[in-house]
Motif scaffolding. Structure first.
Motif, mmCIF file in Angstrom:
data_model
loop_
_atom_site.group_PDB
_atom_site.id
_atom_site.type_symbol
_atom_site.label_atom_id
_atom_site.label_comp_id
_atom_site.label_asym_id
_atom_site.label_seq_id
_atom_site.Cartn_x
_atom_site.Cartn_y
_atom_site.Cartn_z
ATOM 1 N N ASP A 1 0.839 -1.206 0.000
ATOM 2 C CA ASP A 1 0.000 0.000 0.000
ATOM 3 C C ASP A 1 0.870 1.250 0.000
ATOM 4 N N LEU A 2 1.935 1.232 0.806
ATOM 5 C CA LEU A 2 2.857 2.368 0.847
ATOM 6 C C LEU A 2 3.551 2.557 -0.492
ATOM 7 N N MET A 3 4.010 1.468 -1.086
ATOM 8 C CA MET A 3 4.732 1.547 -2.358
ATOM 9 C C MET A 3 3.840 2.044 -3.489
ATOM 10 N N GLN A 4 2.548 1.670 -3.465
ATOM 11 C CA GLN A 4 1.657 2.042 -4.553
ATOM 12 C C GLN A 4 1.106 3.452 -4.420
ATOM 13 N N THR A 5 0.952 3.932 -3.185
ATOM 14 C CA THR A 5 0.342 5.248 -2.979
ATOM 15 C C THR A 5 1.363 6.375 -2.856
ATOM 16 N N MET A 6 2.591 6.050 -2.524
ATOM 17 C CA MET A 6 3.624 7.077 -2.436
ATOM 18 C C MET A 6 3.892 7.651 -3.830
ATOM 19 N N PRO A 7 3.910 8.982 -3.982
ATOM 20 C CA PRO A 7 4.208 9.568 -5.307
ATOM 21 C C PRO A 7 5.547 9.086 -5.854
ATOM 22 N N PHE B 1 8.340 0.954 -7.713
ATOM 23 C CA PHE B 1 7.045 1.399 -8.228
ATOM 24 C C PHE B 1 6.276 0.274 -8.901
ATOM 25 N N ALA B 2 6.977 -0.647 -9.569
ATOM 26 C CA ALA B 2 6.311 -1.643 -10.417
ATOM 27 C C ALA B 2 6.114 -3.000 -9.756
ATOM 28 N N MET B 3 6.742 -3.261 -8.608
ATOM 29 C CA MET B 3 6.668 -4.582 -8.007
ATOM 30 C C MET B 3 5.317 -4.947 -7.381
ATOM 31 N N PRO B 4 4.565 -4.034 -6.771
ATOM 32 C CA PRO B 4 3.347 -4.422 -6.044
ATOM 33 C C PRO B 4 2.350 -5.289 -6.809
ATOM 34 N N PRO B 5 2.042 -5.038 -8.104
ATOM 35 C CA PRO B 5 1.026 -5.882 -8.761
ATOM 36 C C PRO B 5 1.376 -7.366 -8.796
ATOM 37 N N VAL B 6 2.627 -7.702 -9.085
ATOM 38 C CA VAL B 6 2.970 -9.118 -9.191
ATOM 39 C C VAL B 6 2.945 -9.789 -7.817
ATOM 40 N N VAL B 7 3.286 -9.060 -6.759
ATOM 41 C CA VAL B 7 3.202 -9.627 -5.413
ATOM 42 C C VAL B 7 1.743 -9.892 -5.044
ATOM 43 N N ARG B 8 0.897 -8.897 -5.263
ATOM 44 C CA ARG B 8 -0.518 -9.040 -4.899
ATOM 45 C C ARG B 8 -1.194 -10.155 -5.695
ATOM 46 N N LEU B 9 -0.985 -10.188 -6.996
ATOM 47 C CA LEU B 9 -1.692 -11.158 -7.836
ATOM 48 C C LEU B 9 -1.118 -12.568 -7.680
ATOM 49 N N THR B 10 0.157 -12.699 -7.329
ATOM 50 C CA THR B 10 0.692 -14.020 -7.013
ATOM 51 C C THR B 10 0.044 -14.569 -5.744
ATOM 52 N N THR B 11 -0.041 -13.736 -4.725
ATOM 53 C CA THR B 11 -0.705 -14.148 -3.484
ATOM 54 C C THR B 11 -2.163 -14.501 -3.739
ATOM 55 N N LEU B 12 -2.852 -13.652 -4.494
ATOM 56 C CA LEU B 12 -4.269 -13.895 -4.780
ATOM 57 C C LEU B 12 -4.462 -15.180 -5.571
ATOM 58 N N GLY B 13 -3.628 -15.413 -6.586
ATOM 59 C CA GLY B 13 -3.770 -16.606 -7.409
ATOM 60 C C GLY B 13 -3.570 -17.888 -6.618
ATOM 61 N N ILE B 14 -2.577 -17.899 -5.732
ATOM 62 C CA ILE B 14 -2.321 -19.107 -4.938
ATOM 63 C C ILE B 14 -3.441 -19.334 -3.927
ATOM 64 N N LYS B 15 -3.936 -18.268 -3.318
ATOM 65 C CA LYS B 15 -5.001 -18.420 -2.329
ATOM 66 C C LYS B 15 -6.319 -18.860 -2.963
#
Length: 295
Positions: free
Chosen positions: A127-133, A159-173
């Protein structure tokens, strides 16, 4: 204007790292800069015709004739505008940032999916990485690594790492529990469950995360050009500084065309992966139908 205690603490932390670990940052900067430079020189050494033919062949394989034609026209337009060297420099930056984002992000996503506490901590950090300017990332990156491609790659990774972390977690869960139970009933270990059940079934979600990571890395090129990243972003920045509409439009058009090509191609791999995951069920049904008709 003086910063508050929080700002002073952040400044002190960055200054502490710079003073006590400067040698390590210099060595890391030299190594990463050499990798990016090698990648840029390698892409720049490939003739335009070879890249054009290769892209059209891959586009024809993954998306069909229409997109292959579009990809060929888009690359020719970039070459016609004289932006081919800048495009290869931008592509090298995106590839390097995406590679390291995936190298760090996918294992973090797997870890978060398998550990609740890690998931909570990662969610806050993401959240911090995605919302920080994005401009804020450039300040410590420049202090620790200087100007050039290296701080641009570092800022792009953050700046670009958060989507792959979130969607990897979501896909496995989201892997169905009955599949996990079937694997456990056959005596599979946690590692075997991960590689043979969870990752194959989570692959469409992971590919979507890779696609979004590439897009966010590409969207960072203009911002990163402010600290010497080069490429198409520097061309756009030059148009802004000169108030030259033509230069700015050509640079922006080059970024858009490159983004469309990368987006459609990476998206096609996610779609194909989804079909492959669902194919075994269809084959089992087809195999059972002849037996039913014989009885």
């Amino acid at each position: 204007m003086n910063s508050s205690f929080i700002g002073q603490a952040a400044e002190s932390a960055v200054n502490f790292l710079f003073l006590h670990f400067r040698g390590g940052f210099d060595a890391f900067s030299a190594a990463l800069g050499a990798v990016v430079k090698l990648l840029e020189d390698g892409l720049g050494a490939i003739p335009f015709v070879v890249v054009l033919v290769a892209l059209m062949a891959v586009a024809l394989w993954r998306k069909g004739v229409a997109f292959a034609a579009f990809g060929g026209v888009a690359l020719y337009a970039i070459h016609y505008m004289g932006l081919w060297p800048q495009t290869m420099a931008t592509l090298a930056l995106v590839i390097a940032a995406t590679f390291f984002s995936l190298l760090i992000g996918i294992p973090l996503g797997i870890w978060g999916a398998r550990n609740k506490r890690v998931e909570v901590i990662l969610r806050s950090l993401l959240d911090l990485m995605q919302t920080m300017p994005a401009f804020v990332y450039l300040i410590p990156a420049v202090i620790l690594f200087g100007l050039g491609r290296v701080p641009a790659v570092i800022a792009t990774i953050v700046f670009a790492m958060p989507p792959v972390v979130r969607l990897t977690t979501l896909g496995i869960k989201q892997v169905r529990e009955e599949l996990m139970e079937a694997g456990r009933s056959f005596g599979s270990t946690d590692t075997q469950l991960l590689w043979k059940i969870q990752l194959p079934n989570a692959l469409p979600s992971i590919m979507a995360g890779i696609n979004q990571t590439i897009m966010m890395a590409l969207s960072m090129v203009v911002v990163a050009s402010m600290i010497g990243a080069g490429g198409l972003g520097e061309y756009v920045l030059s148009g802004i500084q000169r108030l030259d509409i033509g230069i700015g439009f050509e640079g922006g058009l080059g970024v858009v065309l490159l983004a469309i090509i990368l987006d459609r191609l990476t998206e096609s791999f996610g779609v194909k992966s989804k079909k492959k995951v669902s194919r075994p069920k269809a084959s089992k049904q087809a195999a059972s139908e002849p037996a039913q008709t014989q009885t």
